[in-house]
Design a protein around this motif. Structure first.
Motif, PDB file in Angstrom:
ATOM      1  N   LEU A 123      55.909  42.793 -14.801  1.00 23.98           N
ATOM      2  CA  LEU A 123      56.122  43.768 -13.732  1.00 23.98           C
ATOM      3  C   LEU A 123      55.158  43.469 -12.594  1.00 23.98           C
ATOM      4  O   LEU A 123      53.981  43.208 -12.820  1.00 23.98           O
ATOM      5  CB  LEU A 123      55.873  45.197 -14.249  1.00 23.98           C
ATOM      6  N   SER A 124      55.665  43.509 -11.369  1.00 22.17           N
ATOM      7  CA  SER A 124      54.836  43.249 -10.198  1.00 22.17           C
ATOM      8  C   SER A 124      54.965  44.391  -9.198  1.00 22.17           C
ATOM      9  O   SER A 124      55.888  45.210  -9.268  1.00 22.17           O
ATOM     10  CB  SER A 124      55.259  41.936  -9.526  1.00 22.17           C
ATOM     11  N   TRP A 125      54.040  44.430  -8.236  1.00 27.20           N
ATOM     12  CA  TRP A 125      54.108  45.432  -7.177  1.00 27.20           C
ATOM     13  C   TRP A 125      55.374  45.247  -6.339  1.00 27.20           C
ATOM     14  O   TRP A 125      55.966  46.219  -5.871  1.00 27.20           O
ATOM     15  CB  TRP A 125      52.869  45.351  -6.308  1.00 27.20           C
ATOM     16  N   GLU A 126      55.799  44.007  -6.187  1.00 25.41           N
ATOM     17  CA  GLU A 126      57.035  43.732  -5.439  1.00 25.41           C
ATOM     18  C   GLU A 126      58.243  44.350  -6.138  1.00 25.41           C
ATOM     19  O   GLU A 126      59.184  44.804  -5.484  1.00 25.41           O
ATOM     20  CB  GLU A 126      57.233  42.226  -5.279  1.00 25.41           C
ATOM     21  N   ASP A 127      58.217  44.381  -7.471  1.00 22.68           N
ATOM     22  CA  ASP A 127      59.305  45.033  -8.215  1.00 22.68           C
ATOM     23  C   ASP A 127      59.374  46.522  -7.878  1.00 22.68           C
ATOM     24  O   ASP A 127      60.461  47.097  -7.762  1.00 22.68           O
ATOM     25  CB  ASP A 127      59.083  44.882  -9.729  1.00 22.68           C
ATOM     26  N   VAL A 128      58.203  47.137  -7.718  1.00 24.24           N
ATOM     27  CA  VAL A 128      58.164  48.564  -7.390  1.00 24.24           C
ATOM     28  C   VAL A 128      58.648  48.799  -5.963  1.00 24.24           C
ATOM     29  O   VAL A 128      59.454  49.698  -5.700  1.00 24.24           O
ATOM     30  CB  VAL A 128      56.739  49.126  -7.577  1.00 24.24           C
ATOM     31  N   LEU A 129      58.169  47.976  -5.030  1.00 20.09           N
ATOM     32  CA  LEU A 129      58.590  48.129  -3.633  1.00 20.09           C
ATOM     33  C   LEU A 129      60.098  47.966  -3.479  1.00 20.09           C
ATOM     34  O   LEU A 129      60.710  48.590  -2.600  1.00 20.09           O
ATOM     35  CB  LEU A 129      57.872  47.101  -2.753  1.00 20.09           C
ATOM     36  N   ALA A 130      60.711  47.182  -4.339  1.00 21.62           N
ATOM     37  CA  ALA A 130      62.163  46.985  -4.284  1.00 21.62           C
ATOM     38  C   ALA A 130      62.929  48.263  -4.608  1.00 21.62           C
ATOM     39  O   ALA A 130      64.126  48.365  -4.315  1.00 21.62           O
ATOM     40  CB  ALA A 130      62.573  45.873  -5.242  1.00 21.62           C
ATOM     41  N   GLN A 131      62.249  49.239  -5.197  1.00 23.32           N
ATOM     42  CA  GLN A 131      62.884  50.510  -5.557  1.00 23.32           C
ATOM     43  C   GLN A 131      62.684  51.580  -4.481  1.00 23.32           C
ATOM     44  O   GLN A 131      63.024  52.745  -4.703  1.00 23.32           O
ATOM     45  CB  GLN A 131      62.317  51.019  -6.888  1.00 23.32           C
ATOM     46  N   THR A 132      62.137  51.205  -3.331  1.00 21.82           N
ATOM     47  CA  THR A 132      61.825  52.169  -2.291  1.00 21.82           C
ATOM     48  C   THR A 132      62.521  51.806  -0.984  1.00 21.82           C
ATOM     49  O   THR A 132      63.092  50.725  -0.845  1.00 21.82           O
ATOM     50  CB  THR A 132      60.308  52.231  -2.035  1.00 21.82           C
ATOM     51  N   VAL A 133      62.468  52.728  -0.042  1.00 21.89           N
ATOM     52  CA  VAL A 133      62.903  52.466   1.329  1.00 21.89           C
ATOM     53  C   VAL A 133      61.704  52.699   2.236  1.00 21.89           C
ATOM     54  O   VAL A 133      60.676  53.230   1.807  1.00 21.89           O
ATOM     55  CB  VAL A 133      64.076  53.377   1.741  1.00 21.89           C
ATOM     56  N   GLU A 134      61.807  52.325   3.487  1.00 19.54           N
ATOM     57  CA  GLU A 134      60.704  52.503   4.423  1.00 19.54           C
ATOM     58  C   GLU A 134      60.330  53.985   4.517  1.00 19.54           C
ATOM     59  O   GLU A 134      61.193  54.845   4.707  1.00 19.54           O
ATOM     60  CB  GLU A 134      61.088  51.980   5.804  1.00 19.54           C
ATOM     61  N   GLY A 135      59.039  54.259   4.367  1.00 15.95           N
ATOM     62  CA  GLY A 135      58.571  55.632   4.470  1.00 15.95           C
ATOM     63  C   GLY A 135      58.543  56.395   3.157  1.00 15.95           C
ATOM     64  O   GLY A 135      58.123  57.557   3.127  1.00 15.95           O
ATOM     65  N   THR A 136      58.976  55.779   2.062  1.00 22.52           N
ATOM     66  CA  THR A 136      58.981  56.458   0.771  1.00 22.52           C
ATOM     67  C   THR A 136      57.563  56.811   0.324  1.00 22.52           C
ATOM     68  O   THR A 136      56.637  56.014   0.463  1.00 22.52           O
ATOM     69  CB  THR A 136      59.623  55.558  -0.306  1.00 22.52           C
ATOM     70  N   THR A 137      57.403  58.018  -0.215  1.00 23.63           N
ATOM     71  CA  THR A 137      56.163  58.388  -0.890  1.00 23.63           C
ATOM     72  C   THR A 137      56.200  57.756  -2.274  1.00 23.63           C
ATOM     73  O   THR A 137      56.885  58.237  -3.175  1.00 23.63           O
ATOM     74  CB  THR A 137      56.037  59.916  -1.008  1.00 23.63           C
ATOM     75  N   ILE A 138      55.494  56.656  -2.458  1.00 24.01           N
ATOM     76  CA  ILE A 138      55.579  55.882  -3.694  1.00 24.01           C
ATOM     77  C   ILE A 138      54.819  56.575  -4.812  1.00 24.01           C
ATOM     78  O   ILE A 138      53.688  57.034  -4.633  1.00 24.01           O
ATOM     79  CB  ILE A 138      55.041  54.463  -3.484  1.00 24.01           C
TER      80      ILE A 138
END
Length: 289
Positions: A123-138
């Motif tokens: 699992l990578s941080w890029e995998d997590v970012l792929a589940q978001t859109v711009e401005g998402t509260t991660i």
């Protein structure tokens, strides 16, 4: 935003979009609410009002009113406590500063959790970012979605029951103010604070009356009693507390799209209570179709 005129009607007062941890856009939520015959929904993304503008553009002609809101993160010692704030001023300086601090802490925590998990899982941080859109509260739900996408777990719920459960050792809390501060922040922003899903841990772990009294004195307006995750044994006590302290009782789905089994509109707040909330709000107004 359009000024309120007349009754908004019954509403689902707890709905999330992709701005936080939901899986649908704000505009899509309005369309889905229309397809279900709902008269109104409150968009209550975690610690953010960023979805309001998009949701408002979808309201005209939909038959669905939008009640602007937010789910504010707070913490009582080691317990996470959420407050729903309705009709607050999205530009209030105190609220903006606090929610920015919360979101930054959420982001830092998420990065740390992913680093810990990556020692044992692919699992990578890029995998997590792929589940978001711009401005998402991660937050943790996006890590859960990344774990699902990687095939480590079949669903978001199972990620929370396993890898992301505190006993697994990867998760940690993020910064949040205490509930009393949260109520005061919402009131200072002209909003109407309601304690979110206070019965998920059962009757014996409902908020102590002494603490509830402090929140009421600070401006708490209601309790979210009719919620899919409140335990049935807790609801009678919550209703008694609401009556004793003169609080309104709300009903909401806490809809997250495919992120939770909760169904949009499965719990609703009566038109009378919605009207009282609208009359109380000072920071913004409902957007009417």
């Amino acid at each position: 935003m359009v000024e309120s005129a007349g009754s908004v009607g019954a509403a689902d007062l707890h709905v999330h979009s992709v701005v936080s941890d939901g899986t649908e856009t704000p505009a899509a939520l309005i369309a889905e609410a229309a397809s279900l015959g709902l008269g109104a929904i409150a968009l209550t993304d975690h610690d953010s009002t960023s979805g309001w503008a998009e949701a408002a553009t979808a309201v005209p002609g939909s038959g669905v009113a939008l009640i602007p809101g937010m789910e504010l993160s707070t913490r009582e010692q080691y317990t996470s406590v959420h407050l729903l704030g309705y009709l607050l001023d999205p530009l209030d300086e105190g609220l903006l500063a606090e929610t920015a601090r919360i979101r930054e802490s959420r982001l830092t925590r998420a990065e740390q959790i992913v680093r810990r998990i990556s020692r044992d899982y692919d699992l990578s941080w890029e995998d997590v970012l792929a589940q978001t859109v711009e401005g998402t509260t991660i937050g943790r739900p996006h890590i859960a979605d990344a774990l699902v996408a990687r095939g480590h777990v079949p669903t978001r719920s199972e990620a929370f029951a396993g890898i992301l459960h505190p006993r697994a050792g990867y998760a940690q809390p993020h910064y949040a103010p205490d509930p009393l501060t949260g109520v005061r922040l919402i009131r200072a922003a002209g909003g109407v604070p309601v304690l979110a899903h206070p019965g998920t841990r059962g009757a014996e772990r409902v908020i102590p009356e002494s603490r509830l009294a402090q929140l009421v004195e600070a401006g708490l307006f209601g309790l979210e009693v009719d919620h899919p995750e409140n335990r049935e044994d807790a609801k009678p006590r919550l209703r008694r507390l609401a009556e004793r302290f003169g609080l309104v009782v709300t009903g909401s789905s806490d809809y997250h799209g495919s992120g939770k089994p909760n169904r949009l509109g499965q719990c609703r707040t009566s038109a009378e209570v919605v009207d009282r909330i609208v009359a109380e709000g000072r920071g913004s107004a409902p957007v009417l179709p």
